[in-house]
Every structure is written in structure tokens, then in C-alpha cells.
Design an enzyme around this catalytic site. Structure first.
Site, mmCIF file in Angstrom:
data_model
loop_
_atom_site.group_PDB
_atom_site.id
_atom_site.type_symbol
_atom_site.label_atom_id
_atom_site.label_comp_id
_atom_site.label_asym_id
_atom_site.label_seq_id
_atom_site.Cartn_x
_atom_site.Cartn_y
_atom_site.Cartn_z
ATOM 1 N N SER A 144 0.845 -1.198 0.000
ATOM 2 C CA SER A 144 0.000 0.000 0.000
ATOM 3 C C SER A 144 0.876 1.241 0.000
ATOM 4 C CB SER A 144 -0.907 0.026 1.232
ATOM 5 O OG SER A 144 -1.584 1.262 1.339
ATOM 6 N N TYR A 155 -2.577 -0.659 10.078
ATOM 7 C CA TYR A 155 -2.552 -1.083 8.672
ATOM 8 C C TYR A 155 -1.270 -0.626 7.983
ATOM 9 C CZ TYR A 155 -3.861 -1.296 3.725
ATOM 10 O OH TYR A 155 -3.887 -1.529 2.378
ATOM 11 N N SER A 156 -0.945 0.661 8.104
ATOM 12 C CA SER A 156 0.206 1.192 7.389
ATOM 13 C C SER A 156 1.508 0.570 7.890
ATOM 14 C CB SER A 156 0.258 2.718 7.499
ATOM 15 O OG SER A 156 0.341 3.133 8.844
ATOM 16 N N ALA A 157 1.615 0.358 9.199
ATOM 17 C CA ALA A 157 2.837 -0.241 9.737
ATOM 18 C C ALA A 157 2.987 -1.691 9.286
ATOM 19 C CB ALA A 157 2.838 -0.156 11.259
ATOM 20 N N SER A 158 1.874 -2.410 9.213
ATOM 21 C CA SER A 158 1.946 -3.810 8.792
ATOM 22 C C SER A 158 2.342 -3.918 7.325
ATOM 23 C CB SER A 158 0.612 -4.516 9.037
ATOM 24 O OG SER A 158 -0.420 -4.013 8.197
ATOM 25 N N LYS A 159 1.899 -2.977 6.506
ATOM 26 C CA LYS A 159 2.291 -2.987 5.094
ATOM 27 C C LYS A 159 3.766 -2.591 4.934
ATOM 28 C CE LYS A 159 -1.394 -4.339 2.877
ATOM 29 N NZ LYS A 159 -1.390 -5.590 2.084
#
Length: 245
Positions: A144, A155-159
Site C-alpha cells: 500500500s 494497517y500502514s505499519a503492517s504494510k
């Protein structure tokens, strides 16, 4: 350009959204498909559609937050005798949008990382060694372009973690015929992206699939699918192979 006809691809999150369109595109190019969703019933429609395009296909199910379920899914694929040539780690979850982001609960991170980072990594660890042994493999991990969004920190950290995992693993595959790359669909109107996203889900094709067709033995690319909208597959492959690593 790689010919995928007769090869087998596993697509996670194949029942809707980007995964659904990946499945249709790959079937149109003769690729046999293993279609994952959380429930077999969710992929009934797409199974019929891809088989109508003349390829073999079957469904598997697993809740990606349960790594034991992920392993059972992979065991089932092995028991069927299917060698996975191409992997699309497409499925992901966006837990919540936290306007009060300083109150983001730990569960946003733990759930996001298990589904968006750890499950794809475990699938890679199971399937890539067999690709290496066979001398062919393509892995496309869905990433992402999200940034500056503390409201979606989990979400952003996992991506971002998935990006790091992909690039680091790719360094060990460089020069081989097993390639691992990242593909970003852009902000699309899907269940995850929401109804107000600027891009149709169809616009992510062929960009989300182009990694399966590359043949220059290079890994670690970031492929922004929206940069390939409207291109032929041949044009998309040429453009993707020109991306600087």
C-alpha cells in the site's frame, strides 16, 4: 515475457475486489488457480467464472489471523499434489480509522500484523523453497502507498513491514528464476478502500498481475498498479522491467 499457461497460482482474498480481478486476468492467460477466501462458499462464483475460461481451479479456505488454519490450507494444497508456481499474497485487513489516533488500541497492530504481514510471510516460507527447487516461481505481495495516516497506523505499519520482508527476502533470490516483488493497487473502490476511493478496482489490472509475467530475474520492485492502467500486458511488462530497484 513469462508464459503462465498451465502453471498454478494461489491467490489469497480471491472472492472479491482486487483478488477477484487478479483471478480473472490470470485465467484469461491460461493460468490454473487456487482461490483462497475465509469460506469456500465465498469463491463459488469466481470458480465458475475462471473455469469458463478453460483453466483448472479449486477453492481453499483459511482465516489468515489463525496461522494454524493457514498451515492447514497449505497442507491441503500439498495433499492435492499441486505445485504452486505463482503466489499472490493479496488478502489484507484494515481494522479501523482512528480519528483519536493517540488512543489506537494494541489490537489494531496485532491483528493487522498477523493478517497483513505474518500470514503472507509464513505462506512465502512454505512455498518459495519448493519454487527454488523446481527452478521457477513468482511471488507478488500486495502493498500500500498509504502514508501520513496515523489514523490507520496498524494497517500502514503492517504494510511497511511486509515491504521490508519482501525486499530482504528478494535479496536472497536475486539472479534466480524465483522472483518476489511488491504491487500497490492504489486507493480503489473496494470493501477495504471504501466507496469514495478515486480509482475503480478494474484500474488495478494489469498492474497487479504484471509481476507474474516478468522474466529478468530481479526481485524487490515496487509496482504501482495505477501507472499501468490501460496498458497491454506486453507494454506493462516492459515498463515494470524498467523500474529501478
Amino acid at each position: 515475457m513469462t508464459n503462465v499457461k498451465g502453471k498454478w497460482a494461489l491467490i489469497t482474498g480471491a472472492s472479491r475486489g482486487v483478488g477477484y480481478h487478479i483471478a480473472l486476468f490470470m485465467a484469461e492467460h491460461g493460468c490454473n488457480l487456487i482461490l483462497h477466501s475465509r469460506s469456500i462458499s465465498h469463491t463459488e462464483k469466481v470458480i465458475e467464472e475462471v473455469k469458463a475460461r478453460g483453466v483448472k481451479a479449486y477453492a481453499v479456505q483459511a482465516e489468515l489471523s489463525d496461522i494454524n488454519a493457514v498451515n492447514r490450507m497449505l497442507d491441503e494444497i500439498e495433499e492435492k499434489g499441486t505445485h504452486v508456481d505463482i503466489l499472490f499474497n493479496n488478502a489484507a485487513v484494515q481494522i479501523a480509522y482512528r480519528q483519536e489516533y493517540f488512543k489506537t488500541p494494541v489490537e489494531d497492530f496485532t491483528q493487522s500484523f498477523i493478517i497483513n504481514t505474518i500470514a503472507p510471510a509464513m505462506i512465502c516460507y512454505r512455498l518459495i523453497p519448493k519454487m527454488v527447487q523446481k527452478g521457477f516461481g513468482r511471488v507478488i505481495n500486495t502493498t500500500s502507498g498509504i502514508k501520513d495516516e496515523p489514523e490507520q497506523a496498524g494497517y500502514s505499519a503492517s504494510k511497511a513491514a511486509l515491504d521490508k520482508f519482501t525486499k530482504d527476502l528478494g535479496s536472497r533470490l536475486e539472479g534466480s528464476n524465483v522472483m518476489i516483488n511488491l504491487a500497490d493497487p492504489g486507493w480503489c473502490r473496494t470493501d477495504l478502500g471504501g466507496p469514495h476511493a478515486p480509482n475503480s478496482v478494474e484500474s488495478s489490472i494489469p498492474g497487479m498481475c504484471v509481476g507474474a509475467f516478468l522474466d529478468d530475474k530481479k526481485s524487490g520492485r515496487w509496482i504501482s498498479a495505477q501507472d499501468f492502467t490501460g496498458m497491454t500486458l506486453e507494454e506493462a511488462v516492459k515498463k515494470a522491467q524498467s523500474i529501478e530497484l
